[in-house]
Enzyme design. Structure first.
Site, short mmCIF file in Angstrom:
data_model
loop_
_atom_site.label_atom_id
_atom_site.label_comp_id
_atom_site.label_asym_id
_atom_site.label_seq_id
_atom_site.Cartn_x
_atom_site.Cartn_y
_atom_site.Cartn_z
N LYS A 127 51.01 46.68 27.60
CA LYS A 127 50.69 47.56 28.74
C LYS A 127 51.42 48.88 28.52
O LYS A 127 52.44 48.93 27.83
CB LYS A 127 51.20 46.93 30.04
CG LYS A 127 50.57 47.52 31.28
CD LYS A 127 49.24 46.87 31.57
CE LYS A 127 48.52 47.55 32.72
NZ LYS A 127 47.33 46.78 33.16
N ASP A 140 43.65 51.58 33.74
CA ASP A 140 44.32 50.85 34.83
C ASP A 140 44.42 51.88 35.96
O ASP A 140 43.66 52.87 35.94
CB ASP A 140 45.72 50.36 34.38
CG ASP A 140 46.32 49.35 35.36
OD1 ASP A 140 45.92 48.17 35.32
OD2 ASP A 140 47.18 49.74 36.19
P1 NDP Z 1 42.19 52.86 40.51
O1 NDP Z 1 43.15 53.94 40.16
O2 NDP Z 1 40.76 53.03 40.20
O3 NDP Z 1 42.28 52.54 42.08
C1 NDP Z 1 43.48 52.14 42.65
C2 NDP Z 1 43.28 52.01 44.15
O4 NDP Z 1 44.45 51.44 44.73
C3 NDP Z 1 43.07 53.33 44.84
O5 NDP Z 1 42.27 53.13 45.97
C4 NDP Z 1 44.48 53.73 45.23
O6 NDP Z 1 44.54 54.64 46.32
C5 NDP Z 1 45.07 52.40 45.61
N1 NDP Z 1 46.52 52.40 45.33
C6 NDP Z 1 47.13 52.62 44.15
N2 NDP Z 1 48.45 52.58 44.28
C7 NDP Z 1 48.68 52.34 45.58
C8 NDP Z 1 49.86 52.19 46.32
N3 NDP Z 1 51.07 52.27 45.76
N4 NDP Z 1 49.72 51.92 47.66
C9 NDP Z 1 48.48 51.83 48.23
N5 NDP Z 1 47.33 51.99 47.56
C10 NDP Z 1 47.43 52.23 46.25
O7 NDP Z 1 42.76 51.54 39.84
P2 NDP Z 1 42.02 50.16 39.54
O8 NDP Z 1 41.01 49.88 40.57
O9 NDP Z 1 41.63 50.19 38.13
O10 NDP Z 1 43.23 49.14 39.66
C11 NDP Z 1 43.54 48.45 40.87
C12 NDP Z 1 44.38 47.23 40.56
O11 NDP Z 1 43.61 46.35 39.71
C13 NDP Z 1 45.68 47.47 39.81
O12 NDP Z 1 46.63 46.51 40.22
C14 NDP Z 1 45.31 47.23 38.37
O13 NDP Z 1 46.43 46.89 37.59
C15 NDP Z 1 44.36 46.06 38.52
N6 NDP Z 1 43.43 45.80 37.44
C16 NDP Z 1 42.59 46.77 36.98
C17 NDP Z 1 41.69 46.49 35.97
C18 NDP Z 1 40.71 47.48 35.47
O14 NDP Z 1 39.89 47.12 34.63
N7 NDP Z 1 40.69 48.71 35.97
C19 NDP Z 1 41.66 45.16 35.34
C20 NDP Z 1 42.53 44.19 35.94
C21 NDP Z 1 43.38 44.53 36.94
P3 NDP Z 1 44.56 56.22 46.03
O15 NDP Z 1 43.16 56.57 45.62
O16 NDP Z 1 44.97 56.84 47.32
O17 NDP Z 1 45.56 56.42 44.95
O1 2IT Z 2 45.23 44.75 34.05
C1 2IT Z 2 44.27 44.72 33.24
O2 2IT Z 2 43.85 43.65 32.77
C2 2IT Z 2 43.62 45.97 32.88
N1 2IT Z 2 44.03 47.02 33.39
C3 2IT Z 2 42.51 45.99 31.86
C4 2IT Z 2 43.07 45.95 30.47
C5 2IT Z 2 42.06 46.14 29.37
O3 2IT Z 2 42.53 46.18 28.21
O4 2IT Z 2 40.86 46.23 29.60
#
Ligand code: NDP
Ligand code: 2IT
Length: 444
Positions: free
Chosen positions: A126, A166
């Site tokens: 990561k 992420d």
């Molecule tokens: P994005 O940046 O696309 O979206 C994140 C969302 O969460 C936004 O709505 C953001 O609000 C909100 N957010 C972020 N930080 C905070 C905080 N500290 N307090 C409140 N709200 C918060 O990220 P993702 O959707 O990609 O990721 C979301 C989660 O999913 C994370 O935990 C990530 O690690 C996990 N994840 C993502 C994957 C992926 O493929 N993208 C895969 C597996 C897990 P705002 O817009 O106001 O910042």
């Molecule tokens: O938390 C996660 O699994 C991710 N942000 C996706 C990682 C990836 O390599 O697609």
């Protein structure tokens, strides 16, 4: 003292001021107790848990860039290569002001077991930076991404370490990073996943985490005698995972009534309008106040509050530690059937225990959100064979992977007398393959 307790104590002493890392290690090691106890002498002699909780290596570097006023800004970049026993390091890059080494380590540690659960050959890693893309111009984001990759490119490669998106890292950032990698290294290779479709990206990768979350949730519900149709769903977050979780839940006939961002949340009793949400978040990069302003049925609230809405299914999809013990109590009191984590570690240990004790079906992130990284591995396969698969092909592979993950963790939990404990099941199933590979490859 048991081997697990000894290692837990040592991890906390050796890595002070990293509470999120301690939390992730505690959750995993506590639920591995029956497996470790059955092989205590062997694992202790092999120092297996010490080897799994100490990253292979970690990089921390300066990221200087120039803002639109001509001012030099300095951020900190990280990449933690945690474990490559079963494949090249694989895991996202988080761009958020809260990023520090402990957060990257917790995410990298989780990623080892998540990637193992996918059944695909990917190790755990990561990275990220405390850079905040919010409010920055495209040129500023490009300047940051280029500077970040100028250093990161020394440590990664298509067969070594393959980062992805992420929080804060989406298609735009991956594009700038891919361009800079190619410029410096002079190789056109699948060094990043989540790429644009015109330069090696995979169809369905954008949707994969959210869709995968719903495929696993549907299977968990089905195996426990429930269906998705007409269920009320509360979702937190409004980013990549939340948007496509909302879309797939609606395709399954459920009604999603909340989303949130870092400043507030929306309650929309008519069901979230995904097209509008995508316009506000993906195109305008605006606040949820704009969603509420454009949608008469939606109410906007400042601060936290998503989990106070009565629902059948709760899907935390924002960030770590966003579902606390009081939220868990509220969900249980409101008759919630299932919680599945789209985000990484969104539920505190205390809240997880409370939900499980109260018979709420609970799918941990390392299983429930594994669809994103699994589809990244499918992107790597397509890049290696220099072919692109159709949306339907990738989506059907994703669905199979998620259904298999659920059955693997269900079986693992049953094997150790912990039927229905999907946290234990996920940790045990993820651990078994990695442990065998680590031991087979000798002391390295
Ligand atoms: P994005 O940046 O696309 O979206 C994140 C969302 O969460 C936004 O709505 C953001 O609000 C909100 N957010 C972020 N930080 C905070 C905080 N500290 N307090 C409140 N709200 C918060 O990220 P993702 O959707 O990609 O990721 C979301 C989660 O999913 C994370 O935990 C990530 O690690 C996990 N994840 C993502 C994957 C992926 O493929 N993208 C895969 C597996 C897990 P705002 O817009 O106001 O910042
Ligand atoms: O938390 C996660 O699994 C991710 N942000 C996706 C990682 C990836 O390599 O697609």
């Amino acid at each position: 003292m048991s081997y697990v307790d000894e290692v837990l104590e040592r991890v906390i002493a050796k890595n002070p001021a990293e509470p999120e890392f301690h939390q992730a290690v505690k959750e995993v090691l506590n639920s591995l107790r029956p497996v470790i106890e059955a092989n205590e002498e062997k694992y202790r002699k092999e120092a297996l848990l010490e080897r799994l909780t100490e990253p292979d290596r970690q990089f921390k570097f300066r990221v200087p860039w120039v803002d639109d006023q001509g001012q030099v800004q300095v951020n900190t970049g990280y990449r933690v290569q945690f474990n490559n026993a079963i494949g090249p390091y694989k895991g996202g890059l988080r761009l958020h002001p809260s990023v520090n080494l402990g957060i990257i380590k917790f995410l990298g540690f989780e990623q080892i077991f998540k990637n193992s659960l996918t059944g695909l050959p990917i190790g755990g890693g990561k990275g990220g930076s405390d850079f905040d893309p919010k409010g920055k111009s495209d040129r500023e984001v490009m300047a940051f991404c280029q500077s970040f990759m100028t250093e990161l490119c020394k440590y990664i490669g298509a067969d070594t370490d393959v980062p992805a998106g992420d929080i804060g890292t989406g298609a735009r950032e991956i594009g700038y990073m891919f361009g800079q990698y190619k410029k410096i290294r002079g190789v056109y290779e699948g060094v990043l996943t989540g790429k644009g479709l015109s330069y090696g990206g995979s169809l369905a990768r954008t949707e994969a985490t959210g869709y995968g979350l719903l495929y696993l949730t549907e299977e968990m519900m089905k195996c426990n005698g429930h269906e998705m149709k007409d269920k009320i769903v509360c979702i937190s977050g409004s980013g990549n995972v939340a948007i496509y979780a909302t879309q797939k839940a609606q395709q399954m006939g459920a009604k999603v009534v909340t989303v949130s961002d870092s400043t507030g949340w929306v309650y929309d009793p008519e069901g979230i309008d995904v097209a509008l949400l995508k316009e506000v978040k993906e195109v305008k990069r605006a606040r949820l106040t704009e969603y509420a302003a454009a949608r008469p049925s939606a109410q906007y609230h400042e601060g936290r509050g998503v989990w106070s809405v009565k629902c059948d299914i709760a899907l935390p999809c924002a960030t770590q530690n966003e579902l606390l013990i009081d939220d868990a109590k509220e969900l249980v009191a409101n008759g919630c059937i299932a919680v599945a984590e789209g985000a990484n570690m969104p539920t505190t240990l205390e809240a997880t225990e409370y939900l499980q004790q109260n018979k709420v079906l609970f799918a941990p992130g390392k299983a429930a959100n594994a669809g994103g990284v699994a589809t990244s591995a499918l992107e790597m396969s397509q890049n290696s064979e220099r072919l692109s698969w159709s949306f339907e092909e990738v989506d059907s592979k994703l669905k199979n992977i998620m259904v298999n993950i659920f059955h693997n963790l269900d079986d693992a939990a049953k094997r150790y007398g912990k039927e229905g404990d999907y946290v234990a099941g996920a940790n045990i199933a993820g651990f078994e393959k990695v442990a065998e590979a680590v031991i087979a490859q000798g002391v390295i």
